[in-house]
Design an enzyme around this catalytic site. Structure first.
Site, PDB file in Angstrom:
ATOM      1  N   HIS A  91      49.739  75.642   6.181  1.00 62.81           N
ATOM      2  CA  HIS A  91      49.843  74.687   7.285  1.00 62.81           C
ATOM      3  C   HIS A  91      48.869  75.195   8.343  1.00 62.81           C
ATOM      4  O   HIS A  91      48.995  76.340   8.793  1.00 62.81           O
ATOM      5  CB  HIS A  91      51.282  74.673   7.809  1.00 62.81           C
ATOM      6  CG  HIS A  91      51.587  73.626   8.826  1.00 62.81           C
ATOM      7  ND1 HIS A  91      52.832  73.043   8.900  1.00 62.81           N
ATOM      8  CD2 HIS A  91      50.858  73.061   9.816  1.00 62.81           C
ATOM      9  CE1 HIS A  91      52.850  72.162   9.894  1.00 62.81           C
ATOM     10  NE2 HIS A  91      51.655  72.169  10.469  1.00 62.81           N
ATOM     11  N   VAL A  92      47.903  74.383   8.715  1.00 63.28           N
ATOM     12  CA  VAL A  92      46.873  74.796   9.665  1.00 63.28           C
ATOM     13  C   VAL A  92      47.499  75.476  10.880  1.00 63.28           C
ATOM     14  O   VAL A  92      48.503  74.998  11.410  1.00 63.28           O
ATOM     15  CB  VAL A  92      46.052  73.568  10.135  1.00 63.28           C
ATOM     16  CG1 VAL A  92      45.101  73.956  11.262  1.00 63.28           C
ATOM     17  CG2 VAL A  92      45.296  72.941   8.985  1.00 63.28           C
ATOM     18  N   HIS A  93      46.904  76.576  11.299  1.00 64.09           N
ATOM     19  CA  HIS A  93      47.297  77.229  12.540  1.00 64.09           C
ATOM     20  C   HIS A  93      46.141  78.079  13.060  1.00 64.09           C
ATOM     21  O   HIS A  93      45.387  78.654  12.296  1.00 64.09           O
ATOM     22  CB  HIS A  93      48.571  78.072  12.382  1.00 64.09           C
ATOM     23  CG  HIS A  93      48.520  79.097  11.302  1.00 64.09           C
ATOM     24  ND1 HIS A  93      48.561  78.788   9.962  1.00 64.09           N
ATOM     25  CD2 HIS A  93      48.444  80.441  11.376  1.00 64.09           C
ATOM     26  CE1 HIS A  93      48.509  79.902   9.246  1.00 64.09           C
ATOM     27  NE2 HIS A  93      48.432  80.917  10.080  1.00 64.09           N
ATOM     28  N   VAL A  94      46.023  78.079  14.374  1.00 60.79           N
ATOM     29  CA  VAL A  94      44.988  78.834  15.062  1.00 60.79           C
ATOM     30  C   VAL A  94      45.644  80.057  15.690  1.00 60.79           C
ATOM     31  O   VAL A  94      46.646  79.927  16.394  1.00 60.79           O
ATOM     32  CB  VAL A  94      44.328  77.965  16.160  1.00 60.79           C
ATOM     33  CG1 VAL A  94      43.355  78.783  16.997  1.00 60.79           C
ATOM     34  CG2 VAL A  94      43.636  76.758  15.542  1.00 60.79           C
TER      35      VAL A  94
END
Length: 130
Positions: A91-94
């Site tokens: 799941h995209v995360h920065v």
């Protein structure tokens, strides 16, 4: 199956929330590299950052910018580093990581452990600068 971030977004798993809007959430990393390590996550569950639609990608960067500004005011650091790795959670995360040395953003370093009291203190300090 919902990712751990989707479960956090849905309130199924507790977190130290920094900020949230209709599309994104910022939380303290539960396994931080340094104090003030924040994750910025789109609510849309997408595995890879460059698979996000352009509007969501740009929104994620804009939201990350606002959070990074608050981190820099709240946490003693020379700058806030940015990393997108995404191998551990699909799941995209920065990652926004307060930096004082190059080693502060080395993901092979052991994670630090902070008390709930310290995590709350850091979260409140960052929130107060948004």
């Amino acid at each position: 199956m919902a990712s751990i971030f989707t479960k956090i977004i849905n309130g199924e798993i507790p977190s130290y929330k920094i900020a949230e809007n209709e599309n994104f959430i910022a939380i303290l990393d539960a396994f931080p590299l340094v104090e003030g390590h924040v994750l910025v996550v789109p609510k849309k569950e997408v595995d890879k950052i460059f698979h996000l639609d352009k509007e969501t990608y740009l929104g994620l960067m804009d939201f990350s910018y606002e959070i990074a500004q608050a981190i820099e005011k709240a946490v003693p650091c020379l700058r806030v580093g940015v990393a997108v790795i995404g191998l551990e959670v699909p799941h995209v995360h920065v990652h926004l990581v307060p930096l004082n040395t190059m080693q502060d953003i080395n993901f092979t370093n052991p994670k630090i452990q902070l008390s709930a009291e310290k995590m709350n203190e850091i979260a409140e300090a960052i929130k107060s600068n948004i």
